[in-house]
Design an enzyme around this catalytic site. Structure first.
Site, PDB file in Angstrom:
ATOM      1  N   GLU A 172     -47.082  92.930 121.186  1.00 32.47           N
ATOM      2  CA  GLU A 172     -45.870  92.203 121.621  1.00 32.47           C
ATOM      3  C   GLU A 172     -44.625  93.075 121.785  1.00 32.47           C
ATOM      4  O   GLU A 172     -43.563  92.762 121.258  1.00 32.47           O
ATOM      5  CB  GLU A 172     -45.570  91.072 120.628  1.00 32.47           C
ATOM      6  CG  GLU A 172     -46.715  90.082 120.500  1.00 32.47           C
ATOM      7  CD  GLU A 172     -46.415  88.922 119.541  1.00 32.47           C
ATOM      8  OE1 GLU A 172     -45.379  88.948 118.854  1.00 32.47           O
ATOM      9  OE2 GLU A 172     -47.240  87.987 119.502  1.00 32.47           O
ATOM     10  N   ASN A 214     -51.758  94.564 122.995  1.00 31.36           N
ATOM     11  CA  ASN A 214     -51.981  93.115 122.892  1.00 31.36           C
ATOM     12  C   ASN A 214     -50.664  92.357 123.074  1.00 31.36           C
ATOM     13  O   ASN A 214     -49.638  92.737 122.506  1.00 31.36           O
ATOM     14  CB  ASN A 214     -52.551  92.827 121.487  1.00 31.36           C
ATOM     15  CG  ASN A 214     -53.074  91.427 121.296  1.00 31.36           C
ATOM     16  OD1 ASN A 214     -53.886  90.947 122.074  1.00 31.36           O
ATOM     17  ND2 ASN A 214     -52.612  90.757 120.245  1.00 31.36           N
ATOM     18  N   HIS A 254     -52.211  82.083 123.867  1.00 32.55           N
ATOM     19  CA  HIS A 254     -51.756  80.889 123.148  1.00 32.55           C
ATOM     20  C   HIS A 254     -51.251  79.914 124.214  1.00 32.55           C
ATOM     21  O   HIS A 254     -50.195  80.130 124.809  1.00 32.55           O
ATOM     22  CB  HIS A 254     -50.638  81.245 122.162  1.00 32.55           C
ATOM     23  CG  HIS A 254     -51.111  82.123 121.048  1.00 32.55           C
ATOM     24  ND1 HIS A 254     -52.018  81.678 120.101  1.00 32.55           N
ATOM     25  CD2 HIS A 254     -50.829  83.403 120.727  1.00 32.55           C
ATOM     26  CE1 HIS A 254     -52.262  82.657 119.241  1.00 32.55           C
ATOM     27  NE2 HIS A 254     -51.557  83.716 119.604  1.00 32.55           N
ATOM     28  N   GLU A 265     -56.524  85.819 121.138  1.00 27.67           N
ATOM     29  CA  GLU A 265     -55.975  84.839 120.175  1.00 27.67           C
ATOM     30  C   GLU A 265     -55.994  83.438 120.770  1.00 27.67           C
ATOM     31  O   GLU A 265     -55.066  82.642 120.549  1.00 27.67           O
ATOM     32  CB  GLU A 265     -54.527  85.226 119.789  1.00 27.67           C
ATOM     33  CG  GLU A 265     -54.409  86.627 119.219  1.00 27.67           C
ATOM     34  CD  GLU A 265     -53.008  86.988 118.720  1.00 27.67           C
ATOM     35  OE1 GLU A 265     -52.167  86.079 118.533  1.00 27.67           O
ATOM     36  OE2 GLU A 265     -52.759  88.184 118.516  1.00 27.67           O
ATOM     37  N   ASP A 294     -55.936  79.814 121.743  1.00 29.48           N
ATOM     38  CA  ASP A 294     -55.824  78.443 121.225  1.00 29.48           C
ATOM     39  C   ASP A 294     -55.039  77.630 122.259  1.00 29.48           C
ATOM     40  O   ASP A 294     -54.271  78.198 123.038  1.00 29.48           O
ATOM     41  CB  ASP A 294     -55.252  78.342 119.798  1.00 29.48           C
ATOM     42  CG  ASP A 294     -53.882  78.957 119.586  1.00 29.48           C
ATOM     43  OD1 ASP A 294     -53.205  79.318 120.578  1.00 29.48           O
ATOM     44  OD2 ASP A 294     -53.461  79.063 118.412  1.00 29.48           O
TER      45      ASP A 294
HETATM   46  C1  XIL Z   1     -49.649  84.332 113.115  1.00 31.12           C
HETATM   47  C2  XIL Z   1     -50.541  83.758 112.024  1.00 31.12           C
HETATM   48  O1  XIL Z   1     -51.481  82.896 112.616  1.00 31.12           O
HETATM   49  C3  XIL Z   1     -49.722  83.026 110.998  1.00 31.12           C
HETATM   50  O2  XIL Z   1     -50.529  82.659 109.881  1.00 31.12           O
HETATM   51  C4  XIL Z   1     -48.565  83.891 110.502  1.00 31.12           C
HETATM   52  O3  XIL Z   1     -47.736  83.121 109.636  1.00 31.12           O
HETATM   53  C5  XIL Z   1     -47.745  84.416 111.669  1.00 31.12           C
HETATM   54  O4  XIL Z   1     -48.599  85.103 112.567  1.00 31.12           O
HETATM   55  N1  XIL Z   1     -49.283  86.458 117.749  1.00 31.12           N
HETATM   56  C6  XIL Z   1     -49.987  87.313 116.936  1.00 31.12           C
HETATM   57  C7  XIL Z   1     -50.517  86.834 115.631  1.00 31.12           C
HETATM   58  O5  XIL Z   1     -50.279  88.443 117.347  1.00 31.12           O
HETATM   59  O6  XIL Z   1     -50.551  87.845 114.669  1.00 31.12           O
HETATM   60  C8  XIL Z   1     -49.749  85.655 115.116  1.00 31.12           C
HETATM   61  O7  XIL Z   1     -50.417  85.148 113.955  1.00 31.12           O
HETATM   62  C9  XIL Z   1     -49.620  84.591 116.184  1.00 31.12           C
HETATM   63  C10 XIL Z   1     -48.886  85.116 117.392  1.00 31.12           C
END
Ligand code: XIL
Length: 299
Positions: A127, A168, A204, A232, A234
């Protein structure tokens, strides 16, 4: 095949989940994970705050639990994440200039070195870009300048030469100003021999996601000679709308030969970071959702 991991393996891919080792003792959690997934990533346990709470003092207990579970089940392990602006320990926040540079390199060497040989791909940097394609003005960017991402990849390569090294990010799920900027960085790294092997697309998403350029975006990165991974996934929502997005993302990965696998950001809605949005493939009672069937259909 009748499981996500089994179906993905038929085309040489993995299907993974983000894991919190604190839940591995819950029978339903472990059985869903072990039955359906052939790759894991630590949801939090390998982040900077978890692994180096004080400078030079590493704490690998939770991360090691994830790795040993994976080894015992023959699962791959993704590494997440060596350098990120978020979830940094407090001691890092106070550092400037070369002290921060030394801390970053020391952290990468310590963590990637500890897990050397056990990680399929590392999210080396997470990020680092804004929506408009500019660099995020994190402490790393402000203190170290534009070269910090390259420095991080070189340090990771030295610490674990066998792991694939990924950049990422989120919001890169189509062709847009942010993914364009990352594309230019990856192209530059490849041209100059900076060690980068893969790009992670967090994905996401919500049920109304516009996926019209999703596959094309994965393909243009793959054409630079890097692997692409859905890291990731979802999708907020439920029912057919949610299933549509999961299906289309999975189909896009399957259509790109260098898309090596998909990770969902958790196993069950019960423990999702977006729990209220019920974004995963198993509901809070570990029942398969419509989206599960949609993914299995196209894998
Ligand atoms: C999130 C986790 O799911 C949570 O449990 C934590 O509190 C915060 O981080 N992008 C990412 C992940 O790369 O590491 C993040 O994970 C979600 C967004």
């Amino acid at each position: 095949a009748d499981t996500l991991g089994g179906a993905a393996a038929q085309s040489g891919r993995y299907f993974g989940a983000a894991v919190d080792p604190g839940h591995l003792g819950e029978g339903d959690y472990a059985s869903a994970l072990n039955r359906e997934f052939n790759s894991v990533v630590a949801e939090n346990a390998m982040k900077w705050d978890a692994t180096e709470p004080n400078q030079g003092q590493f704490s690998f207990g939770a991360g090691d639990q994830v790795v040993s579970h994976a080894r015992s089940k023959g699962m791959k392990v993704r590494g997440h994440t060596l350098v990120w602006h978020s979830q940094q320990p407090a001691w890092v926040r106070g550092l400037t200039g070369d002290s921060l540079r030394r801390a970053m390199i020391g952290h990468i060497s310590g963590v990637a070195g500890h897990y050397r040989g056990q990680i399929s791909s590392w999210d080396v940097v997470n990020e680092a870009f804004e929506w408009d394609g500019s660099r995020r003005q994190s402490n790393l960017q402000q203190q170290l300048g534009n070269g910090w991402i390259e420095e991080a990849f070189r340090a990771a390569d030295a610490a674990d030469p066998g792991a694939k090294l990924c950049y990422n990010d989120y919001g890169t799920d189509g062709i847009n100003a942010k993914s364009d900027a990352i594309y230019r960085m990856v192209k530059d790294f490849r041209n100059r021999g900076v060690p980068i092997d893969c790009v992670g697309f967090q994905s996401h998403l919500d049920s109304n996601a516009d996926l019209s350029t999703y596959r094309q975006n994965l393909q243009r990165f793959a054409d630079l000679g890097v692997d692409v991974e859905i890291t990731e996934l979802d999708v907020g929502g439920s029912g057919a709308a949610q299933a549509r997005v999961f299906r289309d993302v999975t189909a896009a990965c399957v259509a790109v030969s260098r898309c090596t696998g998909i990770t969902t950001w958790g196993v069950t809605d019960k423990y999702s970071w977006r729990s209220q949005e019920t974004p995963l493939l198993f509901d809070s009672a570990y029942r398969k959702k419509a989206a599960y069937g949609a993914v299995l259909d196209v894998l």
